[in-house]
Scaffold this motif. Sequence first.
Motif, PDB file in Angstrom:
ATOM      1  N   VAL A 180       0.834  -1.212   0.000  1.00 25.49           N
ATOM      2  CA  VAL A 180       0.000   0.000   0.000  1.00 25.49           C
ATOM      3  C   VAL A 180       0.873   1.270   0.000  1.00 25.49           C
ATOM      4  O   VAL A 180       0.392   2.367   0.273  1.00 25.49           O
ATOM      5  N   ASN A 181       2.169   1.069  -0.320  1.00 22.76           N
ATOM      6  CA  ASN A 181       3.112   2.203  -0.400  1.00 22.76           C
ATOM      7  C   ASN A 181       3.094   3.069   0.862  1.00 22.76           C
ATOM      8  O   ASN A 181       3.094   4.299   0.804  1.00 22.76           O
ATOM      9  N   GLY A 182       3.079   2.391   2.022  1.00 28.13           N
ATOM     10  CA  GLY A 182       2.966   3.094   3.295  1.00 28.13           C
ATOM     11  C   GLY A 182       4.291   3.409   3.951  1.00 28.13           C
ATOM     12  O   GLY A 182       5.359   3.301   3.343  1.00 28.13           O
ATOM     13  N   LEU A 183       4.204   3.778   5.224  1.00 33.71           N
ATOM     14  CA  LEU A 183       5.373   4.139   6.027  1.00 33.71           C
ATOM     15  C   LEU A 183       5.638   3.041   7.048  1.00 33.71           C
ATOM     16  O   LEU A 183       4.746   2.683   7.827  1.00 33.71           O
ATOM     17  N   PHE A 184       6.861   2.520   7.054  1.00 33.71           N
ATOM     18  CA  PHE A 184       7.265   1.498   8.026  1.00 33.71           C
ATOM     19  C   PHE A 184       7.989   2.198   9.172  1.00 33.71           C
ATOM     20  O   PHE A 184       8.987   2.880   8.958  1.00 33.71           O
ATOM     21  N   VAL A 185       7.462   2.019  10.389  1.00 34.05           N
ATOM     22  CA  VAL A 185       8.093   2.618  11.574  1.00 34.05           C
ATOM     23  C   VAL A 185       8.542   1.494  12.513  1.00 34.05           C
ATOM     24  O   VAL A 185       7.743   0.979  13.298  1.00 34.05           O
ATOM     25  N   PRO A 186       9.822   1.079  12.419  1.00 36.02           N
ATOM     26  CA  PRO A 186      10.347   0.066  13.345  1.00 36.02           C
ATOM     27  C   PRO A 186      11.023   0.756  14.537  1.00 36.02           C
ATOM     28  O   PRO A 186      11.613   1.819  14.398  1.00 36.02           O
ATOM     29  N   VAL A 187      10.931   0.149  15.720  1.00 40.70           N
ATOM     30  CA  VAL A 187      11.585   0.692  16.913  1.00 40.70           C
ATOM     31  C   VAL A 187      12.677  -0.269  17.371  1.00 40.70           C
ATOM     32  O   VAL A 187      12.394  -1.430  17.702  1.00 40.70           O
ATOM     33  N   PHE A 188      13.917   0.226  17.349  1.00 38.25           N
ATOM     34  CA  PHE A 188      15.065  -0.530  17.857  1.00 38.25           C
ATOM     35  C   PHE A 188      15.680   0.267  19.015  1.00 38.25           C
ATOM     36  O   PHE A 188      15.588   1.495  19.038  1.00 38.25           O
ATOM     37  N   HIS A 189      16.290  -0.430  19.966  1.00 31.60           N
ATOM     38  CA  HIS A 189      16.963   0.242  21.073  1.00 31.60           C
ATOM     39  C   HIS A 189      18.463   0.349  20.794  1.00 31.60           C
ATOM     40  O   HIS A 189      18.991  -0.410  19.978  1.00 31.60           O
ATOM     41  N   ASN A 190      19.121   1.272  21.476  1.00 30.40           N
ATOM     42  CA  ASN A 190      20.570   1.410  21.270  1.00 30.40           C
ATOM     43  C   ASN A 190      21.305   0.112  21.608  1.00 30.40           C
ATOM     44  O   ASN A 190      22.248  -0.299  20.924  1.00 30.40           O
ATOM     45  N   TYR A 191      20.849  -0.598  22.648  1.00 31.40           N
ATOM     46  CA  TYR A 191      21.535  -1.840  23.050  1.00 31.40           C
ATOM     47  C   TYR A 191      21.246  -3.012  22.123  1.00 31.40           C
ATOM     48  O   TYR A 191      21.910  -4.039  22.186  1.00 31.40           O
ATOM     49  N   THR A 192      20.255  -2.846  21.229  1.00 34.89           N
ATOM     50  CA  THR A 192      19.960  -3.910  20.254  1.00 34.89           C
ATOM     51  C   THR A 192      21.153  -4.130  19.317  1.00 34.89           C
ATOM     52  O   THR A 192      21.322  -5.215  18.755  1.00 34.89           O
ATOM     53  N   PHE A 193      21.982  -3.094  19.160  1.00 40.65           N
ATOM     54  CA  PHE A 193      23.130  -3.167  18.247  1.00 40.65           C
ATOM     55  C   PHE A 193      24.412  -3.583  18.970  1.00 40.65           C
ATOM     56  O   PHE A 193      25.502  -3.514  18.409  1.00 40.65           O
ATOM     57  N   SER A 194      24.274  -4.018  20.222  1.00 36.43           N
ATOM     58  CA  SER A 194      25.440  -4.449  21.000  1.00 36.43           C
ATOM     59  C   SER A 194      25.805  -5.892  20.652  1.00 36.43           C
ATOM     60  O   SER A 194      25.135  -6.535  19.838  1.00 36.43           O
ATOM     61  N   ASP A 195      26.852  -6.391  21.294  1.00 35.48           N
ATOM     62  CA  ASP A 195      27.264  -7.784  21.087  1.00 35.48           C
ATOM     63  C   ASP A 195      26.635  -8.717  22.114  1.00 35.48           C
ATOM     64  O   ASP A 195      27.045  -9.876  22.237  1.00 35.48           O
ATOM     65  N   ILE A 196      25.663  -8.226  22.867  1.00 35.28           N
ATOM     66  CA  ILE A 196      24.974  -9.061  23.861  1.00 35.28           C
ATOM     67  C   ILE A 196      24.258 -10.200  23.136  1.00 35.28           C
ATOM     68  O   ILE A 196      23.622 -10.005  22.099  1.00 35.28           O
ATOM     69  N   GLU A 197      24.367 -11.384  23.689  1.00 32.65           N
ATOM     70  CA  GLU A 197      23.945 -12.608  23.002  1.00 32.65           C
ATOM     71  C   GLU A 197      22.497 -12.588  22.506  1.00 32.65           C
ATOM     72  O   GLU A 197      22.214 -12.989  21.374  1.00 32.65           O
ATOM     73  N   ARG A 198      21.582 -12.101  23.330  1.00 34.65           N
ATOM     74  CA  ARG A 198      20.159 -12.156  22.938  1.00 34.65           C
ATOM     75  C   ARG A 198      19.870 -11.302  21.699  1.00 34.65           C
ATOM     76  O   ARG A 198      18.868 -11.499  21.019  1.00 34.65           O
ATOM     77  N   TRP A 199      20.761 -10.339  21.393  1.00 36.70           N
ATOM     78  CA  TRP A 199      20.540  -9.448  20.255  1.00 36.70           C
ATOM     79  C   TRP A 199      21.377  -9.837  19.030  1.00 36.70           C
ATOM     80  O   TRP A 199      21.479  -9.059  18.084  1.00 36.70           O
ATOM     81  N   GLN A 200      21.914 -11.036  19.032  1.00 35.15           N
ATOM     82  CA  GLN A 200      22.705 -11.494  17.881  1.00 35.15           C
ATOM     83  C   GLN A 200      21.826 -11.550  16.629  1.00 35.15           C
ATOM     84  O   GLN A 200      20.706 -12.064  16.664  1.00 35.15           O
ATOM     85  N   GLY A 201      22.341 -11.013  15.539  1.00 34.48           N
ATOM     86  CA  GLY A 201      21.609 -11.034  14.275  1.00 34.48           C
ATOM     87  C   GLY A 201      20.725  -9.820  14.046  1.00 34.48           C
ATOM     88  O   GLY A 201      20.206  -9.611  12.940  1.00 34.48           O
TER      89      GLY A 201
END
Length: 433
Positions: A397-418
């Motif tokens: 529908v050519n809409g707007l995608f609004v994803p929410v990520f946290h700063n720690y999501t980009f860390s090397d902490i195991e649960r956030w791998q990938g």
Amino acid sequence: MLLVYTHKITPRVKYVFKHIVARILGVPVSFTTTIETFIAHDSLKISYTKQPLSHEIFIRSHDLLFEQGLSDLDIHVHDWEDTKGFFPAGDKSVLQYDIFAASFYLLSRFEEYLPHVKDEYGRFTAEESLAFKNGFLQQPIVDIWAYKFKKVLQDHYPGFTFPKRNYHVKPVIDVPMAYDFKQKGIMRSIGGTLGDLFTFKFKKLYHRYLVLFGLKRDPYDTFKYILNKQKQSQFKFIFFFLIGDYSTYDKNININKASFVSLIKHVSDYSIVGLKASFFSLTNFKVLKKEKEKIETVINTSLIASRNSFSKLNLPESYRNLVELEIPEDYTMGFVNHIGFRAGTCTPFFFYDLDYEVQTPLKVFSYNLLDYSLLKVNSLLDKKKVLLEIIHQIKSVNGLFVPVFHNYTFSDIERWQGFKELFNLIIESPNET
């Protein structure tokens, strides 16, 4: 311009037609209650009332857009081609359902004013929503309906050229805690150390002191990485910093620390910075006002957006407070544990105050995905599959995608791998066909 004939022009009628026709389809819309004016109009036109006038495009109206306040609605959701529909419009109507009344029900968050069971934080949950119960939470159903309406208009007015809108992405970076170990002060560092010892988290303790002695980067300090992604991207990210006082719920760095202020200023040089309103500011207007003033002092400009701690919304109070403080945009609307469309749309919309029956100036950017919701999906491959499906829905529908990520999501902490890979997939999605 589309001219709408109706028996009564109400604030609800104007609100929802403008969202569907003007914001989604990109066509100006006007209204009339005069039959002669309607007949004389020589471009797009429809009648939205109880009975057709003649052989015009007619959509039978439900009573919802001509009422005031809340009423007990009996809603039955049915399958409708590739989607769902409710509020049947009858045989004479060109559309099987009154998409305007149904869209108003979803956009106004009518159901959130009605009695419902809240979670432990006092939030309206996905499970309580009509969309979840009837299997359309993961469809931007209002936009899908708008395109069905567009098809009807195209069939009747083949010479009319509709403007084209493009799919785009607006990534949100939520910063409830800028650093895991740094800048916490002596008492919080001692408390963290004792907590690590008593819970036998010796690896965390080891990393804590590597960071504190300056031998390693704080795991939550991913800002350089994110800003580099921003520079490579075709659109600006928006960061929400929590600057409220330390509490049971909010545990960020003290805003009086020069290094924290410096970080926010640095980020604001490259991206948009908004306020992550603290948990206690949600029920205390004075606290919210104080936080707004503080962050405006830091970024040296007027605040344009806010997002509530824990994605908690108390309707209508939360949004009335933002309107009173003249904050133009909100990014709180969404579900923490479920991917989808809380208000049924992937097009920003204005908050409609059901008590006062008025469209407010507050623009709501409803987020479609919070990183936490992807943690419930097992493998990285499955996470990608889920992500690609929501992107496909919004692209259709050519809409707007609004994803929410946290700063720690980009860390090397195991649960956030990938998750870096998932974020890349999102910001590159406008280039994929």
